[in-house]
Design a protein around this motif. Structure first.
Motif, PDB file in Angstrom:
ATOM      1  N   ILE A 276     -35.172   1.775   2.565  1.00 21.83           N
ATOM      2  CA  ILE A 276     -35.809   1.251   3.770  1.00 21.83           C
ATOM      3  C   ILE A 276     -35.678   2.309   4.860  1.00 21.83           C
ATOM      4  CG2 ILE A 276     -35.748  -0.562   5.540  1.00 21.83           C
ATOM      5  CD1 ILE A 276     -34.379  -2.379   3.421  1.00 21.83           C
ATOM      6  N   ILE A 277     -36.777   2.567   5.564  1.00 23.60           N
ATOM      7  CA  ILE A 277     -36.759   3.532   6.667  1.00 23.60           C
ATOM      8  C   ILE A 277     -36.242   2.825   7.916  1.00 23.60           C
ATOM      9  CG2 ILE A 277     -38.150   5.084   8.092  1.00 23.60           C
ATOM     10  CD1 ILE A 277     -37.983   5.882   5.124  1.00 23.60           C
ATOM     11  N   PRO A 278     -35.188   3.361   8.545  1.00 25.07           N
ATOM     12  CA  PRO A 278     -34.645   2.712   9.739  1.00 25.07           C
ATOM     13  C   PRO A 278     -35.519   2.959  10.972  1.00 25.07           C
ATOM     14  CG  PRO A 278     -33.525   4.791   9.382  1.00 25.07           C
ATOM     15  CD  PRO A 278     -34.471   4.592   8.216  1.00 25.07           C
ATOM     16  N   THR A 279     -35.310   2.148  11.989  1.00 23.67           N
ATOM     17  CA  THR A 279     -35.959   2.360  13.273  1.00 23.67           C
ATOM     18  C   THR A 279     -35.358   3.586  13.945  1.00 23.67           C
ATOM     19  OG1 THR A 279     -36.193  -0.039  13.472  1.00 23.67           O
ATOM     20  CG2 THR A 279     -36.501   1.255  15.477  1.00 23.67           C
ATOM     21  N   ARG A 280     -34.038   3.709  13.833  1.00 24.47           N
ATOM     22  CA  ARG A 280     -33.351   4.883  14.362  1.00 24.47           C
ATOM     23  C   ARG A 280     -31.995   5.011  13.675  1.00 24.47           C
ATOM     24  NH1 ARG A 280     -29.340   4.497  18.159  1.00 24.47           N
ATOM     25  NH2 ARG A 280     -28.892   2.413  18.915  1.00 24.47           N
ATOM     26  N   THR A 281     -31.386   6.176  13.841  1.00 22.04           N
ATOM     27  CA  THR A 281     -30.037   6.426  13.334  1.00 22.04           C
ATOM     28  C   THR A 281     -29.240   7.154  14.402  1.00 22.04           C
ATOM     29  OG1 THR A 281     -30.644   8.558  12.355  1.00 22.04           O
ATOM     30  CG2 THR A 281     -30.795   6.617  10.920  1.00 22.04           C
ATOM     31  N   SER A 282     -27.947   7.144  14.234  1.00 21.44           N
ATOM     32  CA  SER A 282     -27.080   7.981  15.068  1.00 21.44           C
ATOM     33  C   SER A 282     -26.094   8.671  14.138  1.00 21.44           C
ATOM     34  CB  SER A 282     -26.342   7.142  16.119  1.00 21.44           C
ATOM     35  OG  SER A 282     -25.416   6.267  15.522  1.00 21.44           O
ATOM     36  N   VAL A 283     -25.768   9.908  14.489  1.00 21.81           N
ATOM     37  CA  VAL A 283     -24.829  10.694  13.700  1.00 21.81           C
ATOM     38  C   VAL A 283     -23.641  11.022  14.591  1.00 21.81           C
ATOM     39  CG1 VAL A 283     -24.476  12.823  12.394  1.00 21.81           C
ATOM     40  CG2 VAL A 283     -26.684  11.645  12.291  1.00 21.81           C
ATOM     41  N   GLU A 284     -22.461  10.710  14.107  1.00 23.99           N
ATOM     42  CA  GLU A 284     -21.239  10.951  14.869  1.00 23.99           C
ATOM     43  C   GLU A 284     -21.181  12.404  15.333  1.00 23.99           C
ATOM     44  OE1 GLU A 284     -16.465  10.070  14.542  1.00 23.99           O
ATOM     45  OE2 GLU A 284     -17.716   9.871  12.758  1.00 23.99           O
ATOM     46  N   GLY A 285     -20.996  12.573  16.645  1.00 23.54           N
ATOM     47  CA  GLY A 285     -20.933  13.912  17.220  1.00 23.54           C
ATOM     48  C   GLY A 285     -22.289  14.538  17.459  1.00 23.54           C
ATOM     49  N   GLY A 286     -23.363  13.858  17.069  1.00 24.16           N
ATOM     50  CA  GLY A 286     -24.705  14.405  17.221  1.00 24.16           C
ATOM     51  C   GLY A 286     -25.370  13.964  18.513  1.00 24.16           C
ATOM     52  N   GLY A 287     -26.585  14.342  18.679  1.00 24.07           N
ATOM     53  CA  GLY A 287     -27.354  13.962  19.852  1.00 24.07           C
ATOM     54  C   GLY A 287     -26.975  14.765  21.081  1.00 24.07           C
ATOM     55  N   VAL A 288     -27.671  14.518  22.163  1.00 22.08           N
ATOM     56  CA  VAL A 288     -27.444  15.249  23.408  1.00 22.08           C
ATOM     57  C   VAL A 288     -26.062  14.956  23.977  1.00 22.08           C
ATOM     58  CG1 VAL A 288     -28.263  15.548  25.774  1.00 22.08           C
ATOM     59  CG2 VAL A 288     -29.906  15.281  23.914  1.00 22.08           C
ATOM     60  N   ARG A 289     -25.688  13.674  23.980  1.00 21.93           N
ATOM     61  CA  ARG A 289     -24.390  13.283  24.540  1.00 21.93           C
ATOM     62  C   ARG A 289     -23.303  13.205  23.480  1.00 21.93           C
ATOM     63  NH1 ARG A 289     -27.620   8.701  26.718  1.00 21.93           N
ATOM     64  NH2 ARG A 289     -26.706   7.809  24.906  1.00 21.93           N
ATOM     65  N   GLY A 290     -23.671  13.290  22.241  1.00 19.38           N
ATOM     66  CA  GLY A 290     -22.691  13.133  21.168  1.00 19.38           C
ATOM     67  C   GLY A 290     -22.472  11.666  20.865  1.00 19.38           C
ATOM     68  N   ASP A 291     -23.056  11.181  19.780  1.00 19.42           N
ATOM     69  CA  ASP A 291     -22.903   9.773  19.402  1.00 19.42           C
ATOM     70  C   ASP A 291     -21.478   9.497  18.938  1.00 19.42           C
ATOM     71  OD1 ASP A 291     -25.559   8.930  19.922  1.00 19.42           O
ATOM     72  OD2 ASP A 291     -26.213   9.906  18.081  1.00 19.42           O
ATOM     73  N   ASN A 292     -21.047   8.249  19.116  1.00 16.07           N
ATOM     74  CA  ASN A 292     -19.687   7.843  18.757  1.00 16.07           C
ATOM     75  C   ASN A 292     -19.529   7.552  17.270  1.00 16.07           C
ATOM     76  OD1 ASN A 292     -19.707   7.784  21.510  1.00 16.07           O
ATOM     77  ND2 ASN A 292     -18.859   5.761  21.702  1.00 16.07           N
ATOM     78  N   VAL A 293     -20.602   7.110  16.633  1.00 15.66           N
ATOM     79  CA  VAL A 293     -20.490   6.626  15.258  1.00 15.66           C
ATOM     80  C   VAL A 293     -21.713   7.025  14.436  1.00 15.66           C
ATOM     81  CG1 VAL A 293     -19.112   4.598  15.866  1.00 15.66           C
ATOM     82  CG2 VAL A 293     -21.590   4.413  15.816  1.00 15.66           C
ATOM     83  N   ASN A 294     -21.539   6.978  13.124  1.00 17.82           N
ATOM     84  CA  ASN A 294     -22.683   7.042  12.230  1.00 17.82           C
ATOM     85  C   ASN A 294     -23.291   5.649  12.199  1.00 17.82           C
ATOM     86  OD1 ASN A 294     -22.351   9.736  11.488  1.00 17.82           O
ATOM     87  ND2 ASN A 294     -20.930   9.206   9.851  1.00 17.82           N
ATOM     88  N   GLY A 295     -24.564   5.555  12.500  1.00 22.02           N
ATOM     89  CA  GLY A 295     -25.213   4.250  12.540  1.00 22.02           C
ATOM     90  C   GLY A 295     -26.624   4.299  11.997  1.00 22.02           C
ATOM     91  N   TRP A 296     -27.012   3.208  11.368  1.00 23.95           N
ATOM     92  CA  TRP A 296     -28.340   3.038  10.792  1.00 23.95           C
ATOM     93  C   TRP A 296     -28.865   1.725  11.342  1.00 23.95           C
ATOM     94  CZ3 TRP A 296     -31.154  -0.429   8.029  1.00 23.95           C
ATOM     95  CH2 TRP A 296     -32.205   0.015   7.221  1.00 23.95           C
ATOM     96  N   PHE A 297     -30.057   1.727  11.965  1.00 26.39           N
ATOM     97  CA  PHE A 297     -30.542   0.556  12.685  1.00 26.39           C
ATOM     98  C   PHE A 297     -31.989   0.241  12.322  1.00 26.39           C
ATOM     99  CE2 PHE A 297     -27.705   3.193  15.278  1.00 26.39           C
ATOM    100  CZ  PHE A 297     -26.609   2.347  15.351  1.00 26.39           C
ATOM    101  N   LEU A 298     -32.239  -1.031  12.040  1.00 28.88           N
ATOM    102  CA  LEU A 298     -33.589  -1.516  11.760  1.00 28.88           C
ATOM    103  C   LEU A 298     -33.872  -2.637  12.746  1.00 28.88           C
ATOM    104  CD1 LEU A 298     -36.105  -1.414   9.936  1.00 28.88           C
ATOM    105  CD2 LEU A 298     -34.987  -3.140   8.479  1.00 28.88           C
ATOM    106  N   SER A 299     -34.855  -2.429  13.623  1.00 28.44           N
ATOM    107  CA  SER A 299     -35.109  -3.367  14.716  1.00 28.44           C
ATOM    108  C   SER A 299     -36.507  -3.970  14.645  1.00 28.44           C
ATOM    109  CB  SER A 299     -34.944  -2.644  16.060  1.00 28.44           C
ATOM    110  OG  SER A 299     -35.223  -3.519  17.134  1.00 28.44           O
ATOM    111  N   THR A 300     -36.613  -5.186  15.150  1.00 26.48           N
ATOM    112  CA  THR A 300     -37.906  -5.852  15.274  1.00 26.48           C
ATOM    113  C   THR A 300     -38.550  -5.580  16.631  1.00 26.48           C
ATOM    114  OG1 THR A 300     -37.008  -7.915  16.175  1.00 26.48           O
ATOM    115  CG2 THR A 300     -37.162  -7.729  13.757  1.00 26.48           C
ATOM    116  N   GLN A 301     -37.850  -4.863  17.505  1.00 28.33           N
ATOM    117  CA  GLN A 301     -38.386  -4.565  18.835  1.00 28.33           C
ATOM    118  C   GLN A 301     -39.702  -3.810  18.693  1.00 28.33           C
ATOM    119  OE1 GLN A 301     -35.764  -2.250  21.293  1.00 28.33           O
ATOM    120  NE2 GLN A 301     -36.914  -2.682  23.141  1.00 28.33           N
ATOM    121  N   ASP A 302     -40.724  -4.295  19.380  1.00 27.68           N
ATOM    122  CA  ASP A 302     -42.074  -3.713  19.349  1.00 27.68           C
ATOM    123  C   ASP A 302     -42.738  -3.813  17.973  1.00 27.68           C
ATOM    124  OD1 ASP A 302     -41.795  -3.015  22.074  1.00 27.68           O
ATOM    125  OD2 ASP A 302     -40.842  -1.118  21.529  1.00 27.68           O
TER     126      ASP A 302
END
Length: 133
Positions: free
Chosen positions: A35-61
């Motif tokens: 399943i393709i997620p809506t978004r993910t986060s990678v620990e230490g990644g991103g501009v601000r540095g994400d806190n956790v590894n996360g996989w998210f599937l949302s119904t928003q929009d």
């Protein structure tokens, strides 16, 4: 189930499946579930540095109803065919839950969850919680 898509006491709602794969990259969840997620986060990644590894599937929009049950069912329909994999991930210590955003239109009333949904969520061993505004 009869949905109330124009749920009068709600101005906006959506639901998100939250998966936190400890020690694993979120892409491993995409590969596991297919399943393709809506978004993910990678620990230490991103501009601000994400806190956790996360996989998210949302119904928003994606789902336009103001009935949380329709949003929860949309997520259940996506993941229920992967029930064995969900249960295996949970056994391995992966945190999985459903979060529902729900904004009140009137200051009273509230979201509903149906017995058939409760049964399917119990089969998946998933908690559901609401962020109510």
């Amino acid at each position: 189930m009869k949905y109330i898509d124009d749920y009068q006491s709600c101005s906006r709602t959506y639901a998100t499946l939250l998966i936190y794969p400890k020690g694993q990259h979120p892409d491993s969840i995409t590969n596991e579930l297919g399943i393709i997620p809506t978004r993910t986060s990678v620990e230490g990644g991103g501009v601000r540095g994400d806190n956790v590894n996360g996989w998210f599937l949302s119904t928003q929009d994606v789902v336009s109803s103001r009935d949380s049950r329709r949003h929860i069912d949309w997520l259940i329909e996506k993941i229920f065919p992967q029930k064995a994999k969900i249960l295996s991930l949970l056994e391995e210590g992966t945190e999985i839950e459903i979060s529902c955003y729900w904004a009140s239109a009137t200051g009273n009333g509230g979201p509903t969850i149906s017995p058939p949904q409760m049964a399917r969520l119990a089969e998946l061993n998933l908690d559901v919680w609401w962020d109510v505004w």
